[in-house]
Scaffold this active site. Structure first.
Site, PDB file in Angstrom:
ATOM      1  N   ASN B 116       0.782  -1.249   0.000  1.00 45.08           N
ATOM      2  CA  ASN B 116       0.000   0.000   0.000  1.00 45.08           C
ATOM      3  C   ASN B 116       0.805   1.285   0.000  1.00 45.08           C
ATOM      4  O   ASN B 116       0.219   2.355   0.150  1.00 45.08           O
ATOM      5  CB  ASN B 116      -0.959   0.022   1.196  1.00 45.08           C
ATOM      6  CG  ASN B 116      -2.112  -0.933   0.963  1.00 45.08           C
ATOM      7  OD1 ASN B 116      -2.216  -1.526  -0.105  1.00 45.08           O
ATOM      8  ND2 ASN B 116      -2.970  -1.080   1.937  1.00 45.08           N
ATOM      9  N   ILE B 117       2.102   1.239  -0.101  1.00 39.65           N
ATOM     10  CA  ILE B 117       2.872   2.475  -0.242  1.00 39.65           C
ATOM     11  C   ILE B 117       3.305   2.567  -1.703  1.00 39.65           C
ATOM     12  O   ILE B 117       4.226   1.894  -2.128  1.00 39.65           O
ATOM     13  CB  ILE B 117       4.125   2.493   0.665  1.00 39.65           C
ATOM     14  CG1 ILE B 117       3.734   2.431   2.137  1.00 39.65           C
ATOM     15  CG2 ILE B 117       4.937   3.777   0.405  1.00 39.65           C
ATOM     16  CD1 ILE B 117       3.171   3.709   2.717  1.00 39.65           C
ATOM     17  N   CYS B 141       0.124  12.942   7.745  1.00 41.60           N
ATOM     18  CA  CYS B 141      -0.871  11.920   7.400  1.00 41.60           C
ATOM     19  C   CYS B 141      -1.847  11.885   8.576  1.00 41.60           C
ATOM     20  O   CYS B 141      -2.381  12.927   8.954  1.00 41.60           O
ATOM     21  CB  CYS B 141      -0.210  10.570   7.143  1.00 41.60           C
ATOM     22  SG  CYS B 141       0.975  10.054   8.414  1.00 41.60           S
TER      23      CYS B 141
END
Lengths: 206, 206
Positions: B116-117, B141
């Site tokens: 997911n990065i 974030c």
């Protein structure tokens, strides 16, 4: 209260540092800069860290340091002194004891909130750190946790940070070694005596 | 890849922020500035933190921010958007998923190092962070640990920090939530594609 070492750069010293750092220029070419343990930027022209050794010299050279505020009583190692000389960095040493009382009880901390952290010494160090004529300045002790953490915490109080944020930052560096006595010291530190100092530096200025 | 909100300051917005912050000027008078969770200075003109709320606005105003790089897919809250408008701060949003896979095994991490990065998204965000025209810039974030930590870690690689120092800084903010997948991502991130960018900013410059 503190002692200053006036230094002069020489070619020999520069060479000595390159060797001590295992080849400073090579290290840079290899994208292998090594900041000191617990290194961080505190504010414009103000840095903090643990004790730097020769492996950190190529990185420290990039900071263009004008001075170092060293918070331990132990004499500065020869290789570090040579590095300061070759880079014309002024050393301000404040001999604060390590304050290693890890087995004290919380009750003991409350009865002796200032264990080995002398308020006057921290105030003198803070004045030097706030003086832009000393910037860029690196604050360091041994591990960059307790003595350095207390000094930076007092600086944050002067910057009007709320205490919980001061402690949050302190704990980020002290981690499992965080001390109630240090946090009590920061809580009770009186910033009124240094409020007259110029607060020209700030996170907001570049 | 990212969206920008152009903003214009109005008197109403300024008042709205003062109220939302529970009286910004009073907070300052009380020496009670509250930085966002996990706030820190990354380099000159570059800051990092967790998600700021209205209690942090008086502090953030002192940073004179020109832009914010926001790394979550969730829409920005109305009160924060109003704060940006009243302070003429540009918002760059990159919708990176939270990457909450705390129960994955180390083996799984090794088989999927980029969980997911997205590398391209981090690269785009990095370009904005490096652009001095966006400084002072705040990267945030949700908790200021994983997505922010990965972006700052890639910036440190570009600054030629050795990987162990990059991880040391990442872990200082992620603490018990440090993720093998994030550190694998930073290790494998290719900085060659951004090396052409101007590296005018540096810890050594004021």
């Amino acid at each position: 209260m503190w002692r200053t070492i006036q230094v002069v750069a020489t070619v020999e010293h520069t060479v000595a540092v390159a060797v001590a750092a295992g080849g400073g220029s090579e290290a840079v070419d290899e994208h292998n800069l090594i900041p000191p343990f617990n290194f961080a930027m505190v504010d414009n022209g103000i840095f903090r860290s643990g004790f730097p050794d020769s492996a950190n010299f190529p990185f420290l050279q990039k900071l263009d340091l004008r001075s170092i505020v060293y918070l331990c009583p132990e004499p500065y190692p020869e290789s570090n002194t040579e590095f300061l000389k070759s880079n014309e960095i002024k050393l301000f040493q404040f001999g604060i004891d390590g304050n290693k009382h890890d087995h004290m009880t919380a009750l003991h901390f409350l009865s002796e909130p200032f264990v080995n952290i002398p308020e006057d010494t921290i105030r003198e160090a803070l004045k030097l750190v706030l003086d832009v004529r000393n910037h860029p300045v690196l604050i360091h002790c041994n591990r960059g946790k307790h003595r350095t953490g207390c000094l930076v915490g007092c600086l944050r109080k002067l910057q009007r940070w709320c205490l919980s944020s001061v402690f949050d930052e302190y704990q980020r560096f002290a981690a499992a070694k965080a001390r109630v006595s240090d946090q009590r010291f920061m809580e009770l530190f009186d910033v009124s005596s240094v409020k007259h100092l110029p607060m020209s530096f700030s996170c907001s200025k570049k």
